[in-house]
Design a protein around this motif. Structure first.
Motif, PDB file in Angstrom:
ATOM      1  N   LEU A  43       0.827  -1.210   0.000  1.00 18.98           N
ATOM      2  CA  LEU A  43       0.000   0.000   0.000  1.00 18.98           C
ATOM      3  C   LEU A  43       0.857   1.254   0.000  1.00 18.98           C
ATOM      4  CD1 LEU A  43      -2.893  -0.999   2.411  1.00 18.98           C
ATOM      5  CD2 LEU A  43      -2.948  -0.825  -0.068  1.00 18.98           C
ATOM      6  N   GLN A  44       1.981   1.239   0.728  1.00 17.46           N
ATOM      7  CA  GLN A  44       2.888   2.389   0.712  1.00 17.46           C
ATOM      8  C   GLN A  44       3.516   2.566  -0.668  1.00 17.46           C
ATOM      9  OE1 GLN A  44       5.469   1.331   3.929  1.00 17.46           O
ATOM     10  NE2 GLN A  44       4.428   2.699   5.366  1.00 17.46           N
ATOM     11  N   VAL A  45       3.832   1.467  -1.316  1.00 18.33           N
ATOM     12  CA  VAL A  45       4.404   1.549  -2.666  1.00 18.33           C
ATOM     13  C   VAL A  45       3.395   2.165  -3.628  1.00 18.33           C
ATOM     14  CG1 VAL A  45       5.241   0.172  -4.603  1.00 18.33           C
ATOM     15  CG2 VAL A  45       5.986  -0.370  -2.288  1.00 18.33           C
ATOM     16  N   PHE A  46       2.126   1.724  -3.546  1.00 23.62           N
ATOM     17  CA  PHE A  46       1.082   2.304  -4.409  1.00 23.62           C
ATOM     18  C   PHE A  46       0.867   3.779  -4.101  1.00 23.62           C
ATOM     19  CE2 PHE A  46      -1.116  -2.045  -5.007  1.00 23.62           C
ATOM     20  CZ  PHE A  46      -0.270  -2.345  -6.046  1.00 23.62           C
ATOM     21  N   ASP A  47       0.927   4.136  -2.812  1.00 24.48           N
ATOM     22  CA  ASP A  47       0.763   5.525  -2.418  1.00 24.48           C
ATOM     23  C   ASP A  47       1.896   6.388  -2.973  1.00 24.48           C
ATOM     24  OD1 ASP A  47      -0.463   7.697  -0.975  1.00 24.48           O
ATOM     25  OD2 ASP A  47       1.193   7.525   0.452  1.00 24.48           O
ATOM     26  N   GLU A  48       3.112   5.922  -2.866  1.00 24.60           N
ATOM     27  CA  GLU A  48       4.259   6.661  -3.417  1.00 24.60           C
ATOM     28  C   GLU A  48       4.151   6.787  -4.931  1.00 24.60           C
ATOM     29  OE1 GLU A  48       6.847   8.251  -1.969  1.00 24.60           O
ATOM     30  OE2 GLU A  48       5.807   7.899  -0.077  1.00 24.60           O
ATOM     31  N   LEU A  49       3.718   5.731  -5.586  1.00 19.97           N
ATOM     32  CA  LEU A  49       3.550   5.771  -7.045  1.00 19.97           C
ATOM     33  C   LEU A  49       2.494   6.798  -7.438  1.00 19.97           C
ATOM     34  CD1 LEU A  49       4.192   4.501  -9.849  1.00 19.97           C
ATOM     35  CD2 LEU A  49       2.268   2.981  -9.414  1.00 19.97           C
ATOM     36  N   ALA A  50       1.366   6.790  -6.739  1.00 18.29           N
ATOM     37  CA  ALA A  50       0.290   7.732  -7.075  1.00 18.29           C
ATOM     38  C   ALA A  50       0.698   9.169  -6.767  1.00 18.29           C
ATOM     39  CB  ALA A  50      -0.979   7.365  -6.305  1.00 18.29           C
ATOM     40  N   ALA A  51       1.238   9.400  -5.565  1.00 19.89           N
ATOM     41  CA  ALA A  51       1.556  10.770  -5.152  1.00 19.89           C
ATOM     42  C   ALA A  51       2.792  11.309  -5.845  1.00 19.89           C
ATOM     43  CB  ALA A  51       1.744  10.831  -3.638  1.00 19.89           C
ATOM     44  N   GLY A  52       3.760  10.458  -6.105  1.00 23.04           N
ATOM     45  CA  GLY A  52       5.019  10.938  -6.653  1.00 23.04           C
ATOM     46  C   GLY A  52       5.095  10.955  -8.162  1.00 23.04           C
ATOM     47  N   VAL A  53       4.308  10.105  -8.826  1.00 19.61           N
ATOM     48  CA  VAL A  53       4.433   9.992 -10.280  1.00 19.61           C
ATOM     49  C   VAL A  53       3.125  10.306 -10.993  1.00 19.61           C
ATOM     50  CG1 VAL A  53       4.975   8.406 -12.167  1.00 19.61           C
ATOM     51  CG2 VAL A  53       6.260   8.264 -10.043  1.00 19.61           C
ATOM     52  N   LEU A  54       2.067   9.618 -10.620  1.00 23.87           N
ATOM     53  CA  LEU A  54       0.836   9.714 -11.399  1.00 23.87           C
ATOM     54  C   LEU A  54       0.150  11.078 -11.290  1.00 23.87           C
ATOM     55  CD1 LEU A  54      -0.653   6.170 -10.778  1.00 23.87           C
ATOM     56  CD2 LEU A  54       0.634   6.992 -12.748  1.00 23.87           C
ATOM     57  N   VAL A 104       8.962  21.282 -11.659  1.00 25.98           N
ATOM     58  CA  VAL A 104       9.811  21.597 -10.506  1.00 25.98           C
ATOM     59  C   VAL A 104       9.306  20.890  -9.254  1.00 25.98           C
ATOM     60  CG1 VAL A 104      10.467  23.467  -8.930  1.00 25.98           C
ATOM     61  CG2 VAL A 104      10.692  23.768 -11.397  1.00 25.98           C
ATOM     62  N   VAL A 105       8.011  20.907  -9.025  1.00 27.00           N
ATOM     63  CA  VAL A 105       7.440  20.245  -7.845  1.00 27.00           C
ATOM     64  C   VAL A 105       7.658  18.730  -7.941  1.00 27.00           C
ATOM     65  CG1 VAL A 105       5.268  19.697  -6.689  1.00 27.00           C
ATOM     66  CG2 VAL A 105       5.777  22.038  -7.336  1.00 27.00           C
ATOM     67  N   ALA A 106       7.472  18.150  -9.111  1.00 32.37           N
ATOM     68  CA  ALA A 106       7.671  16.711  -9.270  1.00 32.37           C
ATOM     69  C   ALA A 106       9.126  16.328  -9.042  1.00 32.37           C
ATOM     70  CB  ALA A 106       7.204  16.263 -10.655  1.00 32.37           C
ATOM     71  N   LEU A 107      10.048  17.120  -9.565  1.00 35.52           N
ATOM     72  CA  LEU A 107      11.465  16.818  -9.371  1.00 35.52           C
ATOM     73  C   LEU A 107      11.892  17.021  -7.917  1.00 35.52           C
ATOM     74  CD1 LEU A 107      13.082  18.266 -12.599  1.00 35.52           C
ATOM     75  CD2 LEU A 107      12.656  15.877 -12.023  1.00 35.52           C
ATOM     76  N   ALA A 108      11.328  18.036  -7.255  1.00 34.31           N
ATOM     77  CA  ALA A 108      11.642  18.271  -5.848  1.00 34.31           C
ATOM     78  C   ALA A 108      11.164  17.119  -4.984  1.00 34.31           C
ATOM     79  CB  ALA A 108      11.020  19.579  -5.377  1.00 34.31           C
ATOM     80  N   ARG A 109      10.060  16.510  -5.351  1.00 30.76           N
ATOM     81  CA  ARG A 109       9.534  15.362  -4.609  1.00 30.76           C
ATOM     82  C   ARG A 109      10.453  14.159  -4.762  1.00 30.76           C
ATOM     83  NH1 ARG A 109       6.670  12.415  -1.782  1.00 30.76           N
ATOM     84  NH2 ARG A 109       4.878  11.150  -2.258  1.00 30.76           N
ATOM     85  N   LEU A 110      11.071  14.009  -5.905  1.00 31.16           N
ATOM     86  CA  LEU A 110      11.955  12.868  -6.139  1.00 31.16           C
ATOM     87  C   LEU A 110      13.310  13.006  -5.479  1.00 31.16           C
ATOM     88  CD1 LEU A 110      11.158  12.168  -9.897  1.00 31.16           C
ATOM     89  CD2 LEU A 110      10.331  10.925  -7.887  1.00 31.16           C
ATOM     90  N   ILE A 111      13.709  14.252  -5.205  1.00 28.27           N
ATOM     91  CA  ILE A 111      15.050  14.471  -4.617  1.00 28.27           C
ATOM     92  C   ILE A 111      15.053  14.260  -3.139  1.00 28.27           C
ATOM     93  CG2 ILE A 111      16.797  16.213  -4.197  1.00 28.27           C
ATOM     94  CD1 ILE A 111      16.191  17.315  -6.944  1.00 28.27           C
TER      95      ILE A 111
END
Length: 111
Positions: A43-54, A104-111
């Protein structure tokens, strides 16, 4: 699914049910003990995928579609109460500033 299985509804239903059951079993298994997927439960993996990528990807695609592909007359009809100056400002922000800000927001989330 029906098109892939050439119109056999029962086969499509069984395939979808099997996929849902396997996904539910994998989530339950990952919650039962120590995390097995990068020390996280599924569930955490799906949450990270949705919030960080999708979500950032969908926001970027909507901004690009509305800003660059949608005809201004359609937008003007929907935003009819806005003055010409505000509409031009909104459209310029949507075309140039919003995609950069989303990236910028998406890249900041990944860093």
């Amino acid at each position: 699914m029906r098109q892939v299985l050439r119109g056999q509804r029962w086969a499509a239903v069984l395939m979808c049910a099997a996929i849902v059951w396997l996904l539910a079993a994998a989530i339950a298994w990952s919650l039962a003990g120590e995390g097995w997927f990068a020390n996280h439960n599924l569930l955490q993996v799906f949450d990270e995928l949705a919030a960080g990528v999708l979500i950032p990807l969908v926001c970027l695609m909507v901004a690009l579609l509305v800003g660059w592909r949608l005809h201004p007359a359609v937008l003007r009809e929907q935003l009819g109460r806005e003055s010409a100056l505000m509409f031009s400002l909104w459209r310029g922000l949507l075309r140039y500033i919003a995609p950069l800000a989303i990236i910028v927001v998406a890249l900041a989330r990944l860093i």
